[in-house]
Design a protein around this motif. Structure first.
Motif, mmCIF file in Angstrom:
data_model
loop_
_atom_site.group_PDB
_atom_site.id
_atom_site.type_symbol
_atom_site.label_atom_id
_atom_site.label_comp_id
_atom_site.label_asym_id
_atom_site.label_seq_id
_atom_site.Cartn_x
_atom_site.Cartn_y
_atom_site.Cartn_z
ATOM 1 N N LEU A 2 0.830 -1.195 0.000
ATOM 2 C CA LEU A 2 0.000 0.000 0.000
ATOM 3 C C LEU A 2 0.874 1.258 0.000
ATOM 4 O O LEU A 2 0.525 2.261 -0.623
ATOM 5 C CB LEU A 2 -0.941 -0.007 1.211
ATOM 6 N N TYR A 3 2.015 1.172 0.659
ATOM 7 C CA TYR A 3 2.960 2.291 0.679
ATOM 8 C C TYR A 3 3.392 2.651 -0.746
ATOM 9 O O TYR A 3 3.420 3.827 -1.126
ATOM 10 C CB TYR A 3 4.168 1.931 1.541
ATOM 11 N N TRP A 4 3.733 1.641 -1.545
ATOM 12 C CA TRP A 4 4.190 1.894 -2.907
ATOM 13 C C TRP A 4 3.067 2.426 -3.787
ATOM 14 O O TRP A 4 3.316 3.238 -4.692
ATOM 15 C CB TRP A 4 4.804 0.641 -3.518
ATOM 16 N N ALA A 5 1.844 1.983 -3.531
ATOM 17 C CA ALA A 5 0.709 2.520 -4.281
ATOM 18 C C ALA A 5 0.537 4.007 -3.995
ATOM 19 O O ALA A 5 0.292 4.806 -4.908
ATOM 20 C CB ALA A 5 -0.560 1.755 -3.932
ATOM 21 N N VAL A 6 0.688 4.390 -2.730
ATOM 22 C CA VAL A 6 0.569 5.806 -2.365
ATOM 23 C C VAL A 6 1.723 6.610 -2.957
ATOM 24 O O VAL A 6 1.520 7.732 -3.446
ATOM 25 C CB VAL A 6 0.504 5.961 -0.827
ATOM 26 N N VAL A 7 2.923 6.048 -2.948
ATOM 27 C CA VAL A 7 4.074 6.744 -3.540
ATOM 28 C C VAL A 7 3.841 6.974 -5.034
ATOM 29 O O VAL A 7 4.084 8.075 -5.543
ATOM 30 C CB VAL A 7 5.373 5.945 -3.301
ATOM 31 N N CYS A 8 3.355 5.971 -5.732
ATOM 32 C CA CYS A 8 3.083 6.128 -7.168
ATOM 33 C C CYS A 8 1.983 7.151 -7.413
ATOM 34 O O CYS A 8 2.048 7.920 -8.378
ATOM 35 C CB CYS A 8 2.701 4.789 -7.785
ATOM 36 N N LEU A 9 0.986 7.174 -6.542
ATOM 37 C CA LEU A 9 -0.078 8.158 -6.676
ATOM 38 C C LEU A 9 0.456 9.571 -6.487
ATOM 39 O O LEU A 9 0.108 10.483 -7.241
ATOM 40 C CB LEU A 9 -1.188 7.869 -5.663
ATOM 41 N N VAL A 10 1.323 9.766 -5.519
ATOM 42 C CA VAL A 10 1.925 11.092 -5.291
ATOM 43 C C VAL A 10 2.784 11.490 -6.485
ATOM 44 O O VAL A 10 2.729 12.648 -6.932
ATOM 45 C CB VAL A 10 2.746 11.097 -3.981
ATOM 46 N N VAL A 11 3.542 10.560 -7.024
ATOM 47 C CA VAL A 11 4.353 10.847 -8.223
ATOM 48 C C VAL A 11 3.448 11.239 -9.385
ATOM 49 O O VAL A 11 3.742 12.188 -10.127
ATOM 50 C CB VAL A 11 5.235 9.632 -8.585
ATOM 51 N N ALA A 12 2.322 10.541 -9.526
ATOM 52 C CA ALA A 12 1.389 10.858 -10.611
ATOM 53 C C ALA A 12 0.799 12.256 -10.441
ATOM 54 O O ALA A 12 0.671 13.007 -11.412
ATOM 55 C CB ALA A 12 0.275 9.819 -10.654
ATOM 56 N N ILE A 13 0.449 12.610 -9.209
ATOM 57 C CA ILE A 13 -0.118 13.942 -8.969
ATOM 58 C C ILE A 13 0.907 15.028 -9.260
ATOM 59 O O ILE A 13 0.602 16.026 -9.922
ATOM 60 C CB ILE A 13 -0.641 14.038 -7.521
ATOM 61 N N ILE A 14 2.129 14.835 -8.798
ATOM 62 C CA ILE A 14 3.182 15.836 -9.029
ATOM 63 C C ILE A 14 3.481 15.945 -10.523
ATOM 64 O O ILE A 14 3.622 17.051 -11.057
ATOM 65 C CB ILE A 14 4.450 15.493 -8.225
ATOM 66 N N ALA A 15 3.568 14.816 -11.206
ATOM 67 C CA ALA A 15 3.837 14.847 -12.651
ATOM 68 C C ALA A 15 2.689 15.518 -13.400
ATOM 69 O O ALA A 15 2.921 16.257 -14.365
ATOM 70 C CB ALA A 15 4.058 13.427 -13.169
ATOM 71 N N GLY A 16 1.470 15.278 -12.952
ATOM 72 C CA GLY A 16 0.325 15.922 -13.592
ATOM 73 C C GLY A 16 0.332 17.423 -13.401
ATOM 74 O O GLY A 16 0.010 18.184 -14.319
ATOM 75 N N ILE A 17 0.698 17.876 -12.205
ATOM 76 C CA ILE A 17 0.772 19.313 -11.931
ATOM 77 C C ILE A 17 1.849 19.967 -12.791
ATOM 78 O O ILE A 17 1.666 21.076 -13.295
ATOM 79 C CB ILE A 17 1.030 19.564 -10.433
ATOM 80 N N LEU A 18 2.964 19.264 -12.977
ATOM 81 C CA LEU A 18 4.069 19.817 -13.759
ATOM 82 C C LEU A 18 3.867 19.674 -15.267
ATOM 83 O O LEU A 18 4.675 20.159 -16.048
ATOM 84 C CB LEU A 18 5.383 19.154 -13.344
ATOM 85 N N PHE A 20 3.514 16.701 -17.080
ATOM 86 C CA PHE A 20 4.015 15.475 -17.700
ATOM 87 C C PHE A 20 2.878 14.453 -17.738
ATOM 88 O O PHE A 20 2.795 13.558 -16.901
ATOM 89 C CB PHE A 20 5.210 14.918 -16.914
ATOM 90 N N GLY A 21 2.019 14.569 -18.731
ATOM 91 C CA GLY A 21 0.819 13.738 -18.803
ATOM 92 C C GLY A 21 1.101 12.265 -18.972
ATOM 93 O O GLY A 21 0.438 11.424 -18.371
ATOM 94 N N GLY A 22 2.079 11.913 -19.783
ATOM 95 C CA GLY A 22 2.396 10.502 -20.007
ATOM 96 C C GLY A 22 2.912 9.823 -18.752
ATOM 97 O O GLY A 22 2.500 8.713 -18.415
ATOM 98 N N ILE A 23 3.804 10.497 -18.074
ATOM 99 C CA ILE A 23 4.359 9.940 -16.836
ATOM 100 C C ILE A 23 3.273 9.864 -15.771
ATOM 101 O O ILE A 23 3.191 8.882 -15.027
ATOM 102 C CB ILE A 23 5.548 10.790 -16.345
ATOM 103 N N ALA A 24 2.419 10.876 -15.704
ATOM 104 C CA ALA A 24 1.347 10.894 -14.709
ATOM 105 C C ALA A 24 0.377 9.743 -14.952
ATOM 106 O O ALA A 24 -0.043 9.070 -14.007
ATOM 107 C CB ALA A 24 0.613 12.227 -14.748
ATOM 108 N N GLY A 25 0.035 9.503 -16.195
ATOM 109 C CA GLY A 25 -0.876 8.405 -16.516
ATOM 110 C C GLY A 25 -0.286 7.048 -16.194
ATOM 111 O O GLY A 25 -0.971 6.171 -15.656
#
Length: 58
Positions: A2-18, A20-25
């Motif tokens: 679950l920790y890694w799922a949350v980490v990936c979700l945070v990475v996706a949110i940060i990439a989306g804000i910046l 980087f749509g492909g990386i966020a998806g």
């Protein structure tokens, strides 16, 4: 897991804000897969413990 799922979700949110749509998806999809694997393992664990009939050790 679950920790890694949350980490990936945070990475996706940060990439989306910046912007980087492909990386966020990709990160969001990976987080989704990890979360569902976590849920499946949780359900399996609960069923196995219910079948064994033993409670937690106190």
């Amino acid at each position: 897991m679950l920790y890694w799922a949350v980490v990936c979700l945070v990475v996706a949110i940060i990439a989306g804000i910046l912007g980087f749509g492909g990386i966020a998806g990709t990160a969001a999809g990976f987080a989704k897969v990890l979360f569902f694997i976590f849920l499946a393992l949780l359900v399996i664990s609960l069923v196995v413990n219910a079948v064994k009939g033993r409670g937690p050790k106190v």
